[in-house]
Write a protein that holds these residues in place. Structure first.
Motif, mmCIF file in Angstrom:
data_model
loop_
_atom_site.group_PDB
_atom_site.id
_atom_site.type_symbol
_atom_site.label_atom_id
_atom_site.label_comp_id
_atom_site.label_asym_id
_atom_site.label_seq_id
_atom_site.Cartn_x
_atom_site.Cartn_y
_atom_site.Cartn_z
ATOM 1 N N ASP A 250 15.613 40.509 45.782
ATOM 2 C CA ASP A 250 15.551 41.863 45.236
ATOM 3 C C ASP A 250 14.153 42.457 45.418
ATOM 4 N N TYR A 251 13.128 41.654 45.153
ATOM 5 C CA TYR A 251 11.755 42.127 45.309
ATOM 6 C C TYR A 251 11.447 42.465 46.770
ATOM 7 N N LEU A 252 11.848 41.589 47.676
ATOM 8 C CA LEU A 252 11.574 41.799 49.102
ATOM 9 C C LEU A 252 12.259 43.052 49.627
ATOM 10 N N ILE A 253 13.493 43.276 49.183
ATOM 11 C CA ILE A 253 14.246 44.444 49.639
ATOM 12 C C ILE A 253 13.656 45.730 49.083
ATOM 13 N N LYS A 254 13.422 45.749 47.775
ATOM 14 C CA LYS A 254 12.983 46.988 47.126
ATOM 15 C C LYS A 254 11.557 47.377 47.509
ATOM 16 N N ASN A 255 10.781 46.410 47.985
ATOM 17 C CA ASN A 255 9.408 46.713 48.421
ATOM 18 C C ASN A 255 9.290 46.779 49.951
ATOM 19 N N ASN A 256 10.450 46.834 50.623
ATOM 20 C CA ASN A 256 10.499 46.970 52.092
ATOM 21 C C ASN A 256 9.685 45.898 52.815
ATOM 22 N N ILE A 257 9.683 44.688 52.245
ATOM 23 C CA ILE A 257 8.970 43.576 52.872
ATOM 24 C C ILE A 257 9.877 42.854 53.862
ATOM 25 N N ALA A 258 11.149 42.730 53.522
ATOM 26 C CA ALA A 258 12.105 42.054 54.403
ATOM 27 C C ALA A 258 13.506 42.584 54.133
ATOM 28 N N SER A 259 14.348 42.507 55.164
ATOM 29 C CA SER A 259 15.756 42.858 55.010
ATOM 30 C C SER A 259 16.588 41.581 55.013
ATOM 31 N N PHE A 260 17.793 41.677 54.456
ATOM 32 C CA PHE A 260 18.706 40.538 54.389
ATOM 33 C C PHE A 260 20.029 40.896 55.052
ATOM 34 N N LYS A 261 20.325 40.228 56.144
ATOM 35 C CA LYS A 261 21.624 40.385 56.789
ATOM 36 C C LYS A 261 22.678 39.666 55.955
ATOM 37 N N VAL A 262 23.775 40.334 55.659
ATOM 38 C CA VAL A 262 24.887 39.677 54.977
ATOM 39 C C VAL A 262 25.848 39.173 56.055
ATOM 40 N N ILE A 263 25.882 37.856 56.222
ATOM 41 C CA ILE A 263 26.748 37.242 57.230
ATOM 42 C C ILE A 263 28.130 37.074 56.608
ATOM 43 N N PRO A 264 29.138 37.793 57.104
ATOM 44 C CA PRO A 264 30.462 37.724 56.473
ATOM 45 C C PRO A 264 31.203 36.437 56.829
ATOM 46 N N THR A 265 32.039 35.991 55.928
ATOM 47 C CA THR A 265 32.898 34.838 56.202
ATOM 48 C C THR A 265 34.209 34.986 55.454
ATOM 49 N N ASP A 266 35.270 34.526 56.086
ATOM 50 C CA ASP A 266 36.581 34.495 55.434
ATOM 51 C C ASP A 266 36.865 33.123 54.839
ATOM 52 N N ALA A 267 35.882 32.220 54.919
ATOM 53 C CA ALA A 267 36.087 30.844 54.448
ATOM 54 C C ALA A 267 36.378 30.825 52.950
ATOM 55 N N LYS A 268 37.189 29.877 52.552
ATOM 56 C CA LYS A 268 37.473 29.696 51.125
ATOM 57 C C LYS A 268 36.487 28.691 50.554
ATOM 58 N N TRP A 269 35.700 29.149 49.620
ATOM 59 C CA TRP A 269 34.753 28.290 48.918
ATOM 60 C C TRP A 269 35.499 27.481 47.864
ATOM 61 N N PHE A 270 35.027 26.289 47.616
ATOM 62 C CA PHE A 270 35.434 25.598 46.399
ATOM 63 C C PHE A 270 34.271 24.739 45.914
ATOM 64 N N GLY A 271 34.274 24.472 44.630
ATOM 65 C CA GLY A 271 33.170 23.714 44.050
ATOM 66 C C GLY A 271 33.501 23.253 42.653
ATOM 67 N N VAL A 272 32.522 22.630 42.019
ATOM 68 C CA VAL A 272 32.748 22.072 40.693
ATOM 69 C C VAL A 272 31.797 22.690 39.673
ATOM 70 N N THR A 273 32.360 23.444 38.786
ATOM 71 C CA THR A 273 31.627 23.960 37.639
ATOM 72 C C THR A 273 32.055 23.203 36.392
ATOM 73 N N TYR A 274 33.365 22.995 36.283
ATOM 74 C CA TYR A 274 33.949 22.311 35.131
ATOM 75 C C TYR A 274 34.540 20.970 35.567
ATOM 76 N N LYS A 275 34.636 20.036 34.625
ATOM 77 C CA LYS A 275 35.220 18.729 34.927
ATOM 78 C C LYS A 275 36.634 18.870 35.485
ATOM 79 N N GLU A 276 37.347 19.888 35.001
ATOM 80 C CA GLU A 276 38.733 20.098 35.432
ATOM 81 C C GLU A 276 38.823 20.538 36.890
ATOM 82 N N ASP A 277 37.692 20.969 37.479
ATOM 83 C CA ASP A 277 37.694 21.389 38.881
ATOM 84 C C ASP A 277 37.799 20.205 39.840
ATOM 85 N N LYS A 278 37.527 18.998 39.356
ATOM 86 C CA LYS A 278 37.450 17.845 40.266
ATOM 87 C C LYS A 278 38.747 17.626 41.028
#
Length: 299
Positions: A250-278
């Motif tokens: 956020d700091y880099l963008i708002k102060n015009n120090i650097a830009s961030f390319k958003v690389i798109p993906t259709d991939a399905k993420w999965f991960g573990v936040t809760y024990k039940e996610d295992k």
């Protein structure tokens, strides 16, 4: 050109999961989620794996990863500590948890000297994301040009509770203009909402979000250190305050120090936040193995 490095954020305490999910086994032979990320990263062209951990995790990590990765990729370890003297802060601040993901990458500044990518230890991202990031880091990345992989929010939710997501706003060129942390996102009535101050706001399923999959060059370290020092001074009496990577972006963008390319993906993420996610993660990995994406024995 030197191959890029993969930084794996693995110093978190996993309080909602109840144990060290970073090294919990999910594959048929006890493979961790990190194993699948490393497998994809090596295939995509990363040259070094750097684990960012707490020092007390070292023996566990080395016993799990060093032997299997020997001869396949260079490995390194960075400790995320509570020592602030290295940043010119001559004060001890009592905290139960580390200072956050932005501080974690800063701790690697003396060991990373090439373009690098940052990921979470407990998230599955898919090969496509690693290949897209390697292509970016080897052809586009510079002191003024960074990137983030943008997952569609509809592909990133948990069935077992609300999640936190960095919601990305982009311009017509696909560059990030803002990232807003939404700490309570969940499905509702066939749609997706985030809740803030008791108010629910709808989100489109295609909305790009951050899953902490970032691409940088080492030029980011000096400005990150300055921001972190300022953050510590402002939050020295707030033991739960965390210095997150989106604060840097956020700091880099708002102060015009650097830009961030958003690389798109259709991939399905999965991960573990809760024990039940295992169980869900295990099912997803088994499906990937059955479809031939991974061998049943990864290493």
């Amino acid at each position: 050109m030197k191959k890029p490095t993969l930084l794996i954020l693995a110093a978190g305490m996993a309080s909602r999961y109840g144990s060290m999910k970073q090294i919990d086994g999910f594959g048929p032979n006890g493979e961790t989620i990190i194993d699948y990320s490393i497998h994809d990263a090596i295939k995509a062209g990363f040259g070094k794996i750097t684990f960012i951990i707490r020092e007390e995790f070292l023996d566990n990590f080395k016993s799990i990863f060093d032997a299997k990765l020997a001869g396949k990729v260079e490995t390194d370890y960075v400790f995320q500590t509570f020592d602030l003297k290295k940043y010119g802060i001559d004060k001890e601040i009592e905290r139960a948890k580390p200072w956050g993901t932005g501080h974690a990458i800063l701790e690697a500044q003396n060991q990373v000297h090439e373009p690098f990518c940052v990921i979470n230890a407990d998230d599955y991202y898919g090969y496509e994301a690693f290949k897209s990031m390697v292509d970016f880091l080897t052809t586009e990345a510079s002191a003024k040009r960074y990137a983030i992989v943008g997952y569609k929010i509809g592909n990133t939710l948990s069935e077992n509770g609300s999640v936190s997501r960095g919601v990305c706003q982009t311009d017509a060129d696909g560059n990030m203009t803002e990232i807003a942390e939404r700490t309570k996102v969940y499905p509702k009535n066939g749609g997706i909402v985030f809740e803030e101050d008791g108010v629910e706001t709808s989100l489109e399923a295609s909305t790009p979000v951050s899953m902490n999959f970032w691409g940088f060059t080492p030029d980011v370290f000096p400005v990150t250190e300055k921001l972190f020092v300022d953050f510590v001074h402002k939050n020295q009496d707030n033991p739960k305050a965390e210095f997150f990577i989106p604060l840097i972006a956020d700091y880099l963008i708002k102060n015009n120090i650097a830009s961030f390319k958003v690389i798109p993906t259709d991939a399905k993420w999965f991960g573990v936040t809760y024990k039940e996610d295992k169980e869900i993660v295990q099912d997803n990995i088994n499906k990937l193995i059955e479809s031939g994406v991974y061998p049943s024995k990864l290493w």
